[in-house]
Design an enzyme around this catalytic site. Sequence first.
Site, PDB file in Angstrom:
ATOM      1  N   ASN A   8       0.871  -1.184   0.000  1.00 16.45           N
ATOM      2  CA  ASN A   8       0.000   0.000   0.000  1.00 16.45           C
ATOM      3  C   ASN A   8       0.904   1.229   0.000  1.00 16.45           C
ATOM      4  O   ASN A   8       1.532   1.536   1.007  1.00 16.45           O
ATOM      5  CB  ASN A   8      -0.880  -0.054   1.270  1.00 16.45           C
ATOM      6  CG  ASN A   8      -1.663   1.227   1.498  1.00 16.45           C
ATOM      7  OD1 ASN A   8      -1.787   2.065   0.609  1.00 16.45           O
ATOM      8  ND2 ASN A   8      -2.206   1.371   2.708  1.00 16.45           N
ATOM      9  N   LYS A  10       0.004   4.256  -0.208  1.00 20.28           N
ATOM     10  CA  LYS A  10      -0.646   5.430   0.402  1.00 20.28           C
ATOM     11  C   LYS A  10      -0.465   6.648  -0.526  1.00 20.28           C
ATOM     12  O   LYS A  10      -0.399   6.469  -1.749  1.00 20.28           O
ATOM     13  CB  LYS A  10      -0.102   5.665   1.812  1.00 20.28           C
ATOM     14  CG  LYS A  10      -0.138   4.384   2.649  1.00 20.28           C
ATOM     15  CD  LYS A  10       0.124   4.594   4.100  1.00 20.28           C
ATOM     16  CE  LYS A  10       0.032   3.244   4.813  1.00 20.28           C
ATOM     17  NZ  LYS A  10       0.155   3.344   6.250  1.00 20.28           N
ATOM     18  N   HIS A  95      -9.342   1.288   5.382  1.00 19.72           N
ATOM     19  CA  HIS A  95      -8.036   1.442   6.037  1.00 19.72           C
ATOM     20  C   HIS A  95      -8.194   2.367   7.246  1.00 19.72           C
ATOM     21  O   HIS A  95      -8.985   3.315   7.204  1.00 19.72           O
ATOM     22  CB  HIS A  95      -7.020   2.007   5.037  1.00 19.72           C
ATOM     23  CG  HIS A  95      -5.623   1.971   5.564  1.00 19.72           C
ATOM     24  ND1 HIS A  95      -5.164   2.899   6.469  1.00 19.72           N
ATOM     25  CD2 HIS A  95      -4.607   1.099   5.357  1.00 19.72           C
ATOM     26  CE1 HIS A  95      -3.914   2.592   6.778  1.00 19.72           C
ATOM     27  NE2 HIS A  95      -3.554   1.508   6.118  1.00 19.72           N
ATOM     28  N   GLU A  97      -6.513   4.716   8.283  1.00 21.62           N
ATOM     29  CA  GLU A  97      -6.292   6.142   7.989  1.00 21.62           C
ATOM     30  C   GLU A  97      -7.557   6.760   7.392  1.00 21.62           C
ATOM     31  O   GLU A  97      -7.852   7.930   7.632  1.00 21.62           O
ATOM     32  CB  GLU A  97      -5.073   6.303   7.066  1.00 21.62           C
ATOM     33  CG  GLU A  97      -3.782   6.050   7.840  1.00 21.62           C
ATOM     34  CD  GLU A  97      -2.621   5.506   7.031  1.00 21.62           C
ATOM     35  OE1 GLU A  97      -2.648   5.565   5.789  1.00 21.62           O
ATOM     36  OE2 GLU A  97      -1.666   4.999   7.670  1.00 21.62           O
ATOM     37  N   GLU A 164      -5.006  -4.893  10.956  1.00 24.15           N
ATOM     38  CA  GLU A 164      -3.917  -3.930  11.139  1.00 24.15           C
ATOM     39  C   GLU A 164      -4.143  -3.172  12.441  1.00 24.15           C
ATOM     40  O   GLU A 164      -4.938  -2.214  12.466  1.00 24.15           O
ATOM     41  CB  GLU A 164      -3.891  -2.929   9.985  1.00 24.15           C
ATOM     42  CG  GLU A 164      -3.663  -3.548   8.628  1.00 24.15           C
ATOM     43  CD  GLU A 164      -3.179  -2.518   7.624  1.00 24.15           C
ATOM     44  OE1 GLU A 164      -2.074  -2.659   7.135  1.00 24.15           O
ATOM     45  OE2 GLU A 164      -3.909  -1.556   7.355  1.00 24.15           O
ATOM     46  N   GLY A 170       2.953   2.163  10.707  1.00 27.63           N
ATOM     47  CA  GLY A 170       3.941   3.224  10.514  1.00 27.63           C
ATOM     48  C   GLY A 170       4.706   3.592  11.774  1.00 27.63           C
ATOM     49  O   GLY A 170       5.362   4.630  11.817  1.00 27.63           O
ATOM     50  N   SER A 209       3.741  -2.220  10.221  1.00 30.70           N
ATOM     51  CA  SER A 209       5.202  -2.288  10.366  1.00 30.70           C
ATOM     52  C   SER A 209       5.791  -3.649   9.980  1.00 30.70           C
ATOM     53  O   SER A 209       6.747  -4.105  10.598  1.00 30.70           O
ATOM     54  CB  SER A 209       5.616  -1.900  11.791  1.00 30.70           C
ATOM     55  OG  SER A 209       5.233  -0.555  12.065  1.00 30.70           O
TER      56      SER A 209
END
Length: 246
Positions: A8, A10, A95, A97, A164, A170, A209
């Site tokens: 991904n 992003k 996701h 985010e 996730e 991240g 990660s």
Amino acid sequence: MRPLIAGNWKMNGLGASLEEFERLKTLLDEAGPVDCNVLLCPPSTLLHRAATMCQETMIVLGGQDCHPEVSGAYTGDVSAEMLADAGATYVIVGHSERRADHAETDELVQRKAKAAIDAGLTPVICVGETEAERAEGRANQVVGAQVQNSLPAYEGQGIVVAYEPVWAIGTGKTATTEDIADMHAHIRGILVGMLGTQGEAARILYGGSVKPGNAGEILAVRNVDGALVGGASLVAEDFFSIIMAA
Ligand code: PGA
């Protein structure tokens, strides 16, 4: 089950970044047959060019989000059909985010996943608890509810769920292999309850990660059917190492 290693990107990547695709293609060519499926989700501006580059390779492409409607007055949005038209066969939905920055609810994620399936795409439906929810001992409950409420009713086509943990994305932190095993078993139980044999066949990816140094250990965990990789998918050599760990 053959693992799926998904990248991904992003909101990263300009035309020049397609060099990473070239490097990945070369690395995969040199490696010969690999034991997993490879998916890359670049920003939608690069999708069509990437699709042209990836013809006749084992790399398949996906979008990072889609609108629940097919078309209409939704300035700035991209529909699942448009992603398919540009060369995608998968799309990430829900996701964390998007859930956090765009206030996406399970109900909206479910509609997006349904739109993806209707457009012939395989949705990668993301779920995961926050650090506070885990600290409060509510991780299973939160993730369970996300799975129950984000999955669309569908027949006969694959879906992918990506677990996730929000606090692992991240940050360089990863869940322990015990926690990953527990959560993936929990998700598998819910999928089987909802979908029967299709729930057994659905892939459950781990994300957060994942790096060359930890991919082998994570991918060996029971019910981990692949990885969703953010940062480490941006560099061809790192992503290739994760593919080779599968
Ligand atoms: P990360 O991102 O690998 O950079 O933690 C994973 C993701 O957000 O899918």
